[in-house]
Design a protein around this motif. Structure first.
Motif, short mmCIF file in Angstrom:
data_model
loop_
_atom_site.label_atom_id
_atom_site.label_comp_id
_atom_site.label_asym_id
_atom_site.label_seq_id
_atom_site.Cartn_x
_atom_site.Cartn_y
_atom_site.Cartn_z
N ASP A 124 61.12 -14.34 41.55
CA ASP A 124 59.84 -13.89 40.67
C ASP A 124 58.68 -13.61 41.21
OD1 ASP A 124 61.36 -14.59 38.22
OD2 ASP A 124 60.97 -16.63 38.57
N SER A 125 58.47 -14.26 42.48
CA SER A 125 57.30 -13.94 43.43
C SER A 125 57.64 -12.29 44.03
CB SER A 125 57.31 -14.98 44.70
OG SER A 125 56.66 -16.12 44.48
N THR A 126 58.47 -11.91 44.24
CA THR A 126 58.52 -10.43 44.61
C THR A 126 58.35 -9.74 43.43
OG1 THR A 126 60.22 -10.95 46.37
CG2 THR A 126 60.12 -8.79 45.52
N ARG A 127 58.78 -10.07 42.44
CA ARG A 127 58.67 -9.31 40.97
C ARG A 127 56.96 -9.23 40.72
NH1 ARG A 127 61.54 -7.15 37.12
NH2 ARG A 127 63.46 -7.91 38.15
N ALA A 128 56.43 -10.32 41.07
CA ALA A 128 54.91 -10.53 40.65
C ALA A 128 54.18 -9.82 41.76
CB ALA A 128 54.58 -11.99 40.30
N TYR A 129 54.18 -10.21 43.05
CA TYR A 129 53.61 -9.73 43.91
C TYR A 129 53.72 -8.16 44.40
CZ TYR A 129 51.72 -14.46 45.34
OH TYR A 129 50.97 -15.40 45.52
N GLN A 130 54.84 -7.98 44.58
CA GLN A 130 55.11 -6.58 45.08
C GLN A 130 55.29 -5.64 43.78
OE1 GLN A 130 56.59 -9.02 47.12
NE2 GLN A 130 54.80 -8.77 48.29
N GLY A 131 56.30 -6.15 42.68
CA GLY A 131 56.39 -5.34 41.49
C GLY A 131 55.14 -5.18 40.76
N SER A 132 54.42 -6.19 40.05
CA SER A 132 53.31 -5.92 39.30
C SER A 132 52.04 -5.73 40.11
CB SER A 132 53.38 -7.20 38.50
OG SER A 132 52.29 -7.15 37.55
N ALA A 133 51.74 -6.55 40.90
CA ALA A 133 50.53 -6.48 41.72
C ALA A 133 50.68 -5.36 42.56
CB ALA A 133 49.99 -7.84 42.43
N GLY A 134 51.61 -4.88 43.24
CA GLY A 134 51.81 -3.97 44.05
C GLY A 134 52.47 -2.77 43.47
N ASN A 135 52.58 -2.81 42.27
CA ASN A 135 53.05 -1.47 41.44
C ASN A 135 54.15 -0.71 41.91
OD1 ASN A 135 50.54 -1.28 39.83
ND2 ASN A 135 49.12 -0.67 41.57
N ILE A 136 55.38 -1.40 42.08
CA ILE A 136 56.49 -1.02 42.51
C ILE A 136 57.13 -0.96 41.18
CG2 ILE A 136 58.79 -1.22 43.39
CD1 ILE A 136 57.26 -2.80 45.71
N ASP A 137 57.95 0.08 40.69
CA ASP A 137 58.29 0.33 39.27
C ASP A 137 59.33 -0.81 39.08
OD1 ASP A 137 60.99 1.87 37.96
OD2 ASP A 137 59.31 2.50 37.13
N GLU A 152 46.76 -14.42 50.41
CA GLU A 152 45.52 -15.08 50.15
C GLU A 152 44.15 -13.95 50.32
OE1 GLU A 152 47.22 -19.52 51.28
OE2 GLU A 152 45.95 -18.24 52.80
N GLY A 153 44.39 -13.33 51.31
CA GLY A 153 43.00 -12.26 51.84
C GLY A 153 42.89 -11.21 50.68
N GLU A 154 43.65 -11.02 49.68
CA GLU A 154 43.63 -9.87 48.72
C GLU A 154 42.50 -10.35 47.88
OE1 GLU A 154 44.83 -7.12 48.57
OE2 GLU A 154 46.49 -7.07 49.68
N ASP A 155 42.05 -9.15 47.21
CA ASP A 155 40.64 -9.51 46.36
C ASP A 155 41.12 -10.07 45.02
OD1 ASP A 155 41.78 -7.44 44.65
OD2 ASP A 155 40.45 -5.75 45.54
N ALA A 156 40.08 -10.48 44.41
CA ALA A 156 40.09 -11.15 43.05
C ALA A 156 40.84 -10.34 42.04
CB ALA A 156 38.96 -11.33 42.33
N SER A 157 40.87 -9.06 41.97
CA SER A 157 41.51 -8.21 41.07
C SER A 157 43.13 -8.43 41.20
CB SER A 157 41.17 -6.86 41.04
OG SER A 157 41.56 -6.31 42.26
N HIS A 192 44.81 -10.88 42.50
CA HIS A 192 45.22 -12.35 42.08
C HIS A 192 45.07 -12.45 40.45
CE1 HIS A 192 45.60 -13.97 45.98
NE2 HIS A 192 44.56 -13.38 46.47
N HIS A 193 44.06 -11.70 39.66
CA HIS A 193 44.02 -11.80 38.24
C HIS A 193 45.38 -11.05 37.73
CE1 HIS A 193 40.34 -13.54 37.41
NE2 HIS A 193 39.75 -12.82 38.39
N SER A 194 45.70 -9.89 38.34
CA SER A 194 47.02 -9.33 38.12
C SER A 194 48.25 -10.28 38.29
CB SER A 194 47.17 -7.93 38.95
OG SER A 194 46.15 -6.93 38.68
N LEU A 195 48.13 -11.16 39.45
CA LEU A 195 49.09 -11.96 39.85
C LEU A 195 49.54 -12.80 38.71
CD1 LEU A 195 51.18 -12.05 42.08
CD2 LEU A 195 49.66 -13.86 43.01
N ARG A 196 48.52 -13.56 38.29
CA ARG A 196 48.57 -14.55 37.13
C ARG A 196 49.20 -13.68 36.13
NH1 ARG A 196 43.86 -17.70 33.96
NH2 ARG A 196 45.28 -19.24 33.10
N GLN A 197 48.66 -12.87 35.56
CA GLN A 197 49.20 -12.08 34.43
C GLN A 197 50.86 -11.67 34.63
OE1 GLN A 197 47.62 -12.21 31.67
NE2 GLN A 197 46.07 -13.34 32.69
N ALA A 198 51.25 -11.44 35.64
CA ALA A 198 52.58 -11.08 36.08
C ALA A 198 53.39 -12.24 35.92
CB ALA A 198 52.55 -10.42 37.55
#
Length: 229
Positions: free
Chosen positions: A99-112, A161-166, A168-174
């Protein structure tokens, strides 16, 4: 009997490590065999990949390259640690999983999403958690906790952790979207409260979803073993 596979997900500073340790102690007190592991990592080769990714060395390659590295680490982790433990009847508590890959790279990272789906099929080969706790709290609160932890250890922010606030907001929603899409597997826990309250909510959910884990496997007259970390 095969062990149960339980994963903990959430943004930075959600308290996953604390709650995994508390659940380990509860299950240990009931003589339930338990293994704690983490992602990325959890096996020798996967730990090497973890150091490379969290050190920021793959960031310039982009989210898809990071997703491939996470997949490579996950394959080794499954082969060397998770699957053998489950097969011998040990319950596995894992700090992050697919799920972390799906959230971090998939959603927040905009991978299809379809590409992430294909990567999961190849990587997981049918292995999925029996239960996933998603520890949810506002991004600002989690980041403040993470900074406090870093200061206490004398460390700097890692790759994510060093990414900007936007981000991390996207990550939460993912993560919340994942929970909505798989309600039978996922339980959202309010992590913006005291650790004891979070622990109680996790234990209540586990007793409802996996009641066999809340059973005491020691005979009534047995001497309870000391809990060893």
């Amino acid at each position: 009997m095969a062990g149960c596979f339980i994963t903990f997900e959430g943004g930075e500073g959600a308290g996953k490590s604390t709650q995994i340790e508390r659940l380990r102690q509860r299950l240990g007190g009931l003589a339930q065999p338990t293994l704690v592991t983490r992602e990325p990592g959890g096996s020798p080769h996967a730990e090497e990949i973890r150091a490379f990714i969290l050190g920021g060395h793959a960031k310039h390659l982009g989210p898809f390259a990071e997703a491939l590295l996470f997949a490579a680490a996950r394959i080794d982790h499954l082969d060397k640690t998770i699957v053998p433990a489950l097969n011998r009847g040990t319950h596995v508590l894992c700090d992050r999983f697919a799920d972390s890959t799906r959230a971090y790279q998939g959603s927040a990272g905009n991978i299809d999403e379809a590409l992430i789906d294909q990567l999961e099929r190849v990587t997981l080969r049918g292995v999925k958690p029996d239960l996933t706790f998603i520890l949810d709290l506002p991004a600002e609160t989690g980041l403040a906790r993470a900074r406090e932890r870093q200061a206490g250890k004398g460390e700097g922010a890692d790759r994510f952790e060093g990414e900007d606030a936007s981000f991390h907001h996207s990550l939460r929603q993912a993560f919340l979207s994942i929970a909505r899409s798989e309600p039978r597997r996922c339980v959202v826990i309010n992590a913006d409260q005291e650790p004891d309250e979070v622990e109680a909510a996790i234990w209540a959910a586990l007793r409802e979803r996996l009641p066999q884990l809340a059973e005491n496997r020691l005979p009534d007259n047995a001497v309870r073993p000391l809990d060893v970390a």
